[in-house]
Design a protein around this motif. Structure first.
Motif, PDB file in Angstrom:
ATOM      1  N   TRP A  35       0.831  -1.212   0.000  1.00  0.00           N
ATOM      2  CA  TRP A  35       0.000   0.000   0.000  1.00  0.00           C
ATOM      3  C   TRP A  35       0.866   1.264   0.000  1.00  0.00           C
ATOM      4  O   TRP A  35       0.533   2.252  -0.641  1.00  0.00           O
ATOM      5  N   SER A  36       2.013   1.211   0.679  1.00  0.00           N
ATOM      6  CA  SER A  36       2.870   2.405   0.732  1.00  0.00           C
ATOM      7  C   SER A  36       3.356   2.785  -0.668  1.00  0.00           C
ATOM      8  O   SER A  36       3.592   3.964  -0.946  1.00  0.00           O
ATOM      9  N   ALA A  37       3.490   1.804  -1.558  1.00  0.00           N
ATOM     10  CA  ALA A  37       3.884   2.118  -2.939  1.00  0.00           C
ATOM     11  C   ALA A  37       2.669   2.558  -3.763  1.00  0.00           C
ATOM     12  O   ALA A  37       2.742   3.521  -4.529  1.00  0.00           O
ATOM     13  N   VAL A  38       1.540   1.867  -3.573  1.00  0.00           N
ATOM     14  CA  VAL A  38       0.338   2.149  -4.377  1.00  0.00           C
ATOM     15  C   VAL A  38      -0.217   3.546  -4.087  1.00  0.00           C
ATOM     16  O   VAL A  38      -0.638   4.261  -4.991  1.00  0.00           O
ATOM     17  N   ARG A  39      -0.190   3.962  -2.817  1.00  0.00           N
ATOM     18  CA  ARG A  39      -0.863   5.204  -2.411  1.00  0.00           C
ATOM     19  C   ARG A  39      -0.157   6.469  -2.907  1.00  0.00           C
ATOM     20  O   ARG A  39      -0.727   7.547  -2.897  1.00  0.00           O
ATOM     21  N   ARG A  40       1.107   6.325  -3.392  1.00  0.00           N
ATOM     22  CA  ARG A  40       1.859   7.500  -3.828  1.00  0.00           C
ATOM     23  C   ARG A  40       1.384   7.967  -5.206  1.00  0.00           C
ATOM     24  O   ARG A  40       2.040   7.751  -6.219  1.00  0.00           O
TER      25      ARG A  40
END
Ligand code: A8S
Length: 182
Positions: A35-40
């Motif tokens: 999620w930390s990669a997707v949310r950017r």
């Protein structure tokens, strides 16, 4: 489970001249890392292999717009995309393409990240769905095939990036454990 998530978050209502589909990817990394990669929304190039550059003018919130440049060799150069939905609790990101030099008109997509256990380890199931107009001169099948191919590449690369991050976190944690006095 998969079907339930799709019904809950990925229900598009394609019209006659549109096509819609969904891609599922299982990733061997914890949900929070994926999620930390997707949310950017401001840094799609962190995992999307076709993006060469991305600029967000205002700070990132619902309604923010990003200008994306894509690498050469594609039937496109730029894409203007708006953040429609960002839910950090449920891990949902929705975007809509509002302009640019490409053939995907009225494109919108939703990506969700769900926890799952893979080989006894915390993993993630990622689902990305979309709806888009079928461009003039193309069939529904061709359009779906093209978009599914782009999304497949994006999610494969998301898996590589997330699995690498998960390994780094794990190695760091292991080292800290070894240093701890008995
Ligand atoms: C995404 C999904 C897609 C992006 C497509 C489908 C695109 O960036 C590329 C080629 C095109 O022809 C259209 O989430 C466009 O990135 C790689 C420029 C929009």
């Amino acid at each position: 489970m998969e079907a339930q998530y799709i019904i809950r978050h990925h229900r598009h209502h394609p019209r006659e001249h549109q096509c819609s589909s969904a891609v599922v990817k299982h990733i061997k990394a914890p949900v929070d890392i994926v999620w930390s990669a997707v949310r950017r929304f401001d840094q799609p190039q962190k995992y999307k292999p076709f993006v060469s550059r991305c600029i967000v003018r205002d700070d990132f919130k619902i309604g923010s717009v990003r200008e994306v440049n894509v690498k050469s060799g594609l039937p496109a150069t730029t894409s203007t995309e708006m953040l429609e939905l960002l839910d950090d609790q449920e891990h949902i990101l929705g975007i809509k393409i509002v302009g640019g030099d490409h053939r995907l008109k009225n494109y919108s997509s939703v990506i969700t990240v769900h926890p799952e256990i893979i080989d006894g380890m915390p993993g993630a199931m990622v689902i990305e769905s979309f709806v888009v107009d079928v461009p003039e001169g193309n069939t529904q099948d061709e359009t779906c095939y093209f978009v599914n191919a782009v999304i497949n590449c994006n999610l494969k690369s998301l898996a590589v990036v997330s699995e690498r991050m998960a390994l780094q976190v794990f190695t760091c944690w292991k080292r800290a454990q070894n240093r701890r006095p008995m």
